[in-house]
Each structure stands twice: as structure tokens, then as C-alpha cells.
Design an enzyme around this catalytic site. Structure first.
Site, PDB file in Angstrom:
ATOM      1  N   SER A  54       0.803  -1.217   0.000  1.00 18.35           N
ATOM      2  CA  SER A  54       0.000   0.000   0.000  1.00 18.35           C
ATOM      3  C   SER A  54       0.841   1.274   0.000  1.00 18.35           C
ATOM      4  O   SER A  54       0.332   2.352  -0.331  1.00 18.35           O
ATOM      5  CB  SER A  54      -0.939   0.014   1.210  1.00 18.35           C
ATOM      6  OG  SER A  54      -0.210  -0.113   2.415  1.00 18.35           O
ATOM      7  N   ASP A  81      -1.891   6.033  11.928  1.00 18.53           N
ATOM      8  CA  ASP A  81      -1.246   5.586  10.700  1.00 18.53           C
ATOM      9  C   ASP A  81       0.063   6.360  10.567  1.00 18.53           C
ATOM     10  O   ASP A  81       0.086   7.510  10.137  1.00 18.53           O
ATOM     11  CB  ASP A  81      -2.145   5.842   9.491  1.00 18.53           C
ATOM     12  CG  ASP A  81      -1.506   5.376   8.190  1.00 18.53           C
ATOM     13  OD1 ASP A  81      -0.361   4.889   8.228  1.00 18.53           O
ATOM     14  OD2 ASP A  81      -2.148   5.509   7.132  1.00 18.53           O
ATOM     15  N   HIS A 135       1.869   5.382   6.164  1.00 24.47           N
ATOM     16  CA  HIS A 135       1.529   6.059   4.916  1.00 24.47           C
ATOM     17  C   HIS A 135       1.774   7.558   5.051  1.00 24.47           C
ATOM     18  O   HIS A 135       2.115   8.039   6.131  1.00 24.47           O
ATOM     19  CB  HIS A 135       0.071   5.775   4.548  1.00 24.47           C
ATOM     20  CG  HIS A 135      -0.211   4.321   4.363  1.00 24.47           C
ATOM     21  ND1 HIS A 135      -0.590   3.501   5.410  1.00 24.47           N
ATOM     22  CD2 HIS A 135      -0.155   3.527   3.262  1.00 24.47           C
ATOM     23  CE1 HIS A 135      -0.748   2.260   4.964  1.00 24.47           C
ATOM     24  NE2 HIS A 135      -0.485   2.240   3.669  1.00 24.47           N
TER      25      HIS A 135
END
Length: 426
Positions: free
Chosen positions: A151, A395, A398
Site C-alpha cells: 500500500s 497511521d 503512509h
């Protein structure tokens, strides 16, 4: 809608003087003096000495400028070695001007303070031009570019979509569950952009115990991921990355036989390190890509590992990423294992480059972003209470859009520009 736009820089509580000539008896002259004083105060507060991590430039600027449209200049200096410096010019897009920005990376929408966009990457010994979406589209016209990996690779594709959409809004032509395999098209340029999600670049299957999937995989080190292999015939430019999924109990196979495992405790199975497994995988992937005669692949770019900036825990144990500005080169937040992963990725890319010179085949380049991103713990989404797939967790892997991940595509443009003539004969 106004609350979703990127706010202006926070000037630490100091407000500029407005209509000063009407407020002071000495008139405009006094107002200009006071404005200058305010500017000095703001500069000393907003540009503290410690943010300039590299040596200051000499008064006579004899440096090269690495401009994406200038092939010779751009590849003469090491674009991956430098510092982050203040730049209030802002990104070329915002969360309001990118039509494809995913909710999970839309940090402005969820209230993250946006000072992290006010930095630019400054290589030592040269300057880089801002990203030029028109130039990028001109180079890739009529071609297909794919990001292959986990990702984080998809995150880079999302950044590129935002950057290029400032010239033309892309059209989504294919998407499967959770956008793991997604294709976009820029019709005016006949340019196709793909994300091919794969955990390991090689074939894998998730293990089950009593019918329940567990966080453990069987990896076939000698077989390219089937979905990647099936789509290679239409890809011209490939950006390859992988590392995060190796940090689990994974079982390794060659020729259909179990040869070892990562993080397993069975006495009768050879133990492999994460580093050795990643090296085997990248060697398999690059070798397979180079040996496929039916492939239209002209250039493979290996993007090195990125840092996850969790502090005081991990994503599911209370870890967070609450820093508000970059760190310097001397305190770059890169773990030993991340540096080792980067080193074996570079080693395998260099091995392939040498084979290319001896035997021919595809071109291969390195997008070495490990160190430069280790300095940016401030630019992750962090807590995303409204995000379905990270609800309630931080998170710290990312990257926000816009954000420093956009620099990856600026560097990618420099690499593509180097090979643009080579790709014109397709």
C-alpha cells in the site's frame, strides 16, 4: 467546504499589520518600520536556525540546478542526498484541487496542522525544480506505468494522480476490491497508470488454522507474483517496492519445497532473516522481469524501503507520530533493519545494472528515498478516527497528500527524463 481547505501557515500568534498608516500619527513611514520589525520577529521564530540541516549556501551561487527538463544537470548530482528546508511556496495542489485524493490521506480534511507542506527537498550541491506535470505527461505519452508493491506503492501512485490531475483529470477504468488492483487513464495523452498490489512481489498464499486466516504466509521465492506476471505484457515503466509484509511468520519455498521460514520457532526448519528473504525476493523479481521476452518493459525503478515513524508503541499498541517538523540528518529516524533492507535493495538493483551492461535487457534505476523520508516523521496521517481501515489507530506508515511523498514523483520524473529517448522507440 472551507474547513477542508489547507489553512495558511501558522505564524506563531503574530499577526501582520493591516492599514497601519491609518492607526499611527507618524503615518506610512512608521507603519513600514513596524512592518519590518514584525517581519524580523516572524523570520526568527518561523525559520529557527535548527531547521537548516545542511551547510548554508555560499553567497555566490555556483551550484548546479537539477531541472527535470535538463537531463545532464539533473543526473550530475546525487539527488537522494540532502536536507529538508523551509519553503512557503506550498505544493502544486491541495486537498481541494485533487479530484482523486483518498480519504485516508486527506490530512487537511481531518484537521491535521498543515505546516508539514512548507518544506522542500534540497539535494546537497544542486537545486531541484518543482514537479512539472506537463513534462511528466509528455514523457509518458502513449505508455503504461505501474506501481507494484504494497500500500505504500499505492500511496505513491495516489500522489502522482494528484500531481498530474493539475493538467488533466484522470479517468478510473478498472478497480477491484479495496483498490488493490486499479487502473487510471489520462485520455489526452493515452497514458495508463496502474497500481498492482502485492505483499511480496513473489507468489504467496495466506495460511489458515481451522478455517481462519492467520497473519502467516507461504512465499515461493522463485515465482513472480502471478498477477504481476499476467500484466507485464502491457507495462512499459515499472516502479517496484516491498518490505512491510516480511515482518511476520512467513514460510519460504523454492521448487515447491519448504526451505525455511521467518520468525518461526519450529526446530526442524531453517530460520531466515527478513533481510535475506527480501534479498532473495528482489533478485527473483528483477531476474524474472529482465528475462521475459514478450515484455514491453523498458525501465524498472526500485524504490527503497520507507520508515514507519511509530513512537511509544506500534499501530495496535498505542504508537503515535505526533512530531510537527522534520528532523535533521544527524537524527534521521531510520532503524538498523530499515537501513539493511535499503542496502540489499540497492545491491540487487546494482547487480542488475551490471548484468544489463554485459548482456543487455531492460534499464533499471534506484529511487533511494530511505534516508530522506526518515527525516519526515511529521507528515503521516496519524490518528484517523473517520477512516474505516485505521479507525482509532495511528497511521504512521503512509503519507499525507499533499506531502513529502510528492517528492518521490519529482525524483521519478528526473529518472524518466534520463531515459525518455530510450522509450521513444516503442
Amino acid at each position: 467546504m472551507a474547513k477542508e481547505s489547507i489553512p495558511p501557515p501558522n505564524l506563531h500568534g503574530i499577526n501582520p499589520i493591516r492599514n497601519s498608516s491609518k492607526k499611527f500619527p507618524c503615518g506610512r513611514k512608521l507603519a513600514l518600520i513596524l512592518s519590518a520589525v514584525v517581519f524580523v520577529v516572524i523570520s526568527s521564530t518561523y525559520y529557527p536556525e535548527h531547521v537548516f540541516y545542511g551547510a548554508r549556501e555560499p553567497a555566490h551561487n555556483s551550484q548546479q540546478t537539477a531541472i527535470a527538463g535538463d537531463e545532464d544537470n539533473e543526473m550530475d548530482c546525487n539527488l537522494f542526498n540532502g536536507t529538508w528546508i523551509r519553503d512557503l511556496g506550498g505544493p502544486i495542489y491541495t486537498n481541494m484541487t485533487c479530484p482523486t485524493i483518498p480519504d485516508s490521506k486527506n490530512c487537511a480534511k481531518y484537521g491535521k496542522q498543515m505546516d508539514y507542506v512548507n518544506w522542500r527537498w534540497k539535494p546537497h550541491g544542486c537545486d531541484m525544480a518543482r514537479f512539472q506535470p506537463q513534462l511528466f505527461l509528455n514523457i509518458v505519452q502513449g505508455k503504461t506505468l505501474a506501481f507494484v508493491g504494497d500500500s505504500i506503492g499505492r500511496n505513491q501512485m495516489e500522489s502522482l494522480l494528484c500531481l498530474l490531475s493539475q493538467v488533466e483529470a484522470p479517468t478510473k477504468v478498472h478497480s477491484d476490491t479495496k483498490d488493490k488492483f486499479i487502473t487510471w487513464n489520462f485520455r489526452s495523452y493515452n497514458f495508463t497508470l496502474m497500481a498492482l498490489w502485492t505483499k511480496f512481489l513473489v507468489e504467496d498464499s495466506q495460511r489458515e488454522i481451522n478455517g481462519t486466516l492467520v497473519e502467516s504466509h507461504d512465499m515461493h521465492l522463485d515465482k513472480l507474483d502471478a498477477r504481476l506476471a499476467a500484466n507485464l505484457h502491457e507495462i512499459n515503466i515499472l516502479v517496484v517496492s516491498s518490505s512491510h509484509w516480511f515482518f511476520r511468520t512467513n514460510y519460504l519455498y523454492e521448487d515447491g519445497e519448504l526451505i525455511g521460514c521467518i520468525y518461526c520457532s519450529e526446530d526442524n526448519i531453517t530460520s531466515f532473516s527478513v533481510i535475506s528473504a527480501i534479498q532473495r525476493v528482489f533478485r527473483t523479481a528483477i531476474s524474472n522481469l529482465n528475462s521475459r521476452r514478450e515484455s514491453r518493459l523498458k525501465l524498472t525503478v526500485v524504490r527503497t524501503a520507507t520508515t514507519a515513524h511509530f513512537e511509544n508503541g506500534q499501530w495496535n499498541t498505542g504508537g503515535a507520530c505526533n512530531r510537527t517538523e522534520p528532523v535533521g540528518e544527524g537524527t534521521a529516524m531510520t532503524s538498523t533493519i530499515e537501513r539493511e533492507i535499503r542496502d540489499v535493495q540497492v545491491e540487487e538493483a546494482n547487480r542488475a545494472q551490471k548484468e544489463k551492461k554485459q548482456k543487455g535487457g531492460m534499464n533499471i534505476e534506484i529511487l533511494d528515498i530511505t534516508k530522506l523520508m526518515s527525516m519526515r516523521p511529521d507528515a503521516h496521517p496519524g490518528i484517523h478516527w473517520n477512516n474505516e481501515w485505521m479507525r482509532g489507530y495511528s497511521d504512521c506508515s503512509h503519507w499525507c497528500l499533499p506531502g513529502p511523498i510528492d517528492m518521490w514523483n519529482e525524483l521519478l520524473l528526473a529518472v524518466l527524463n534520463k531515459y525518455k529517448k530510450n522509450m521513444e522507440d516503442q
